[in-house]
Write an enzyme that holds these catalytic residues in place. Sequence first.
Site, mmCIF file in Angstrom:
data_model
loop_
_atom_site.group_PDB
_atom_site.id
_atom_site.type_symbol
_atom_site.label_atom_id
_atom_site.label_comp_id
_atom_site.label_asym_id
_atom_site.label_seq_id
_atom_site.Cartn_x
_atom_site.Cartn_y
_atom_site.Cartn_z
ATOM 1 N N GLU A 124 -55.752 -30.249 6.198
ATOM 2 C CA GLU A 124 -57.077 -30.747 5.834
ATOM 3 C C GLU A 124 -57.824 -29.707 5.002
ATOM 4 O O GLU A 124 -57.855 -28.533 5.366
ATOM 5 C CB GLU A 124 -57.876 -31.065 7.101
ATOM 6 N N TYR A 149 -63.446 -34.190 0.128
ATOM 7 C CA TYR A 149 -62.607 -34.123 1.337
ATOM 8 C C TYR A 149 -61.203 -34.627 1.017
ATOM 9 O O TYR A 149 -61.037 -35.706 0.426
ATOM 10 C CB TYR A 149 -63.213 -34.997 2.444
#
Length: 377
Positions: free
Chosen positions: A189, A104
């Site tokens: 993101e 992530y």
Amino acid sequence: MVKLAEWRGKELFGRYDIPRPRGTVARSGAEAAEAVDSGKVPLPCVVKAQVLAGGRGKGGAVRFATTSAEARSAAEAILGLEFKGERVNEVLLEGKVAIARELYVSIALDRSARLPVLITSPDGGVEIESVPDEAIDRQWIDPFPGLTAYARRRVAQRFGLSGPAAKSLDALLVNVWRLFEREDAELVEINPLAVVGDGLLALDAKVIIEDDAAFRHPEYAEIRDDRTPLEEIAREKEIAFVQLDGNIGVIANGAGLTMATLDVLKEFGGDPGVFLDLGGTDDPKKVTEAFLLMARAHPRAVFLNIFGGVTRCDTVARGLVEAMQQVPATERFPLVARIRGNNEKEGIEILRGAGITSVPDLKTSAQAVVAAAKGAA
Ligand code: GDP
Ligand code: MN
């Protein structure tokens, strides 16, 4: 706030040399098959609904195909669906990759720190909200030096990457920062960032562009995919309605109480998904309309938290009961009500008549709705 669809985000990634799988967008089954047959999309491939809501993987909105016929039927199965209240008009087709690890990476604007923050976790591929805090690293970025070599090395270390993979990560972080800065983003993101062999690939893209910088980016002006279709309908009807990613619906009145209600639910481990501010309405029809709109977002549970003033408790109760009768039995959800203030007694009576109890205590009622949402999961 301009939220970009995944494929637009990935187009940006392409411009900033952030590696992504090869792919293209399709708006029909035939276009999907054609994308594969023409070689634009390698096989096996992934077919992904282009909606702004997350959780597509779990929600059946990401499918795999090994032939162009399968790509067509996967696209046809997804197109036209309503996913968390958004109609799917486009699918993204991409070559499927063999994922070794899911990481992530994001850069977000931390408004309280007044700085961008680089957020990373070795536990990618799941919603970051569900990752334990120990597994998340936050590094605030001083915009003048930008994202430093030190900060980037720290991420490589925490990910346990070395050699060519660490090099790819370093370049990727430089480019994510460049994109964030130059595009005036408030969020970039990548979840998951996949480790594939020695390299990295951004398998998902979530990019939000800052509104205050809109004048610098006329190219985003015509992208109107930041409002969900339900939010669009709400706007036309002048209903204050906002969709988030969570699963609890909140109906309150006044911005202050509405925000406080979201905070309270978060405090007790809940995940508010859509909220409605009844404001100062005194028309039960309007309440019914607003409530039916909320039902279309398919919340797992709804919390009605009203402080009666101009919006009287009995008005809300009447509108609500009327709406509940119109929601088909298969689409009903648990409802916890807390109504106080003007015409409280009448409101409570009306709700009771429909089998709904008002729980006067905020803590008890908030906990009850969180439990109901989890129970229905
Ligand atoms: P989201 O659930 O809406 O965030 O959608 P994502 O784009 O993150 O996709 C969800 C999940 O699908 C990912 O976490 C992966 O596990 C899986 N996925 C997506 N693309 C690929 C791929 O190319 N190969 C494999 N094996 N899995 C993929
Ligand atoms: Mn994702």
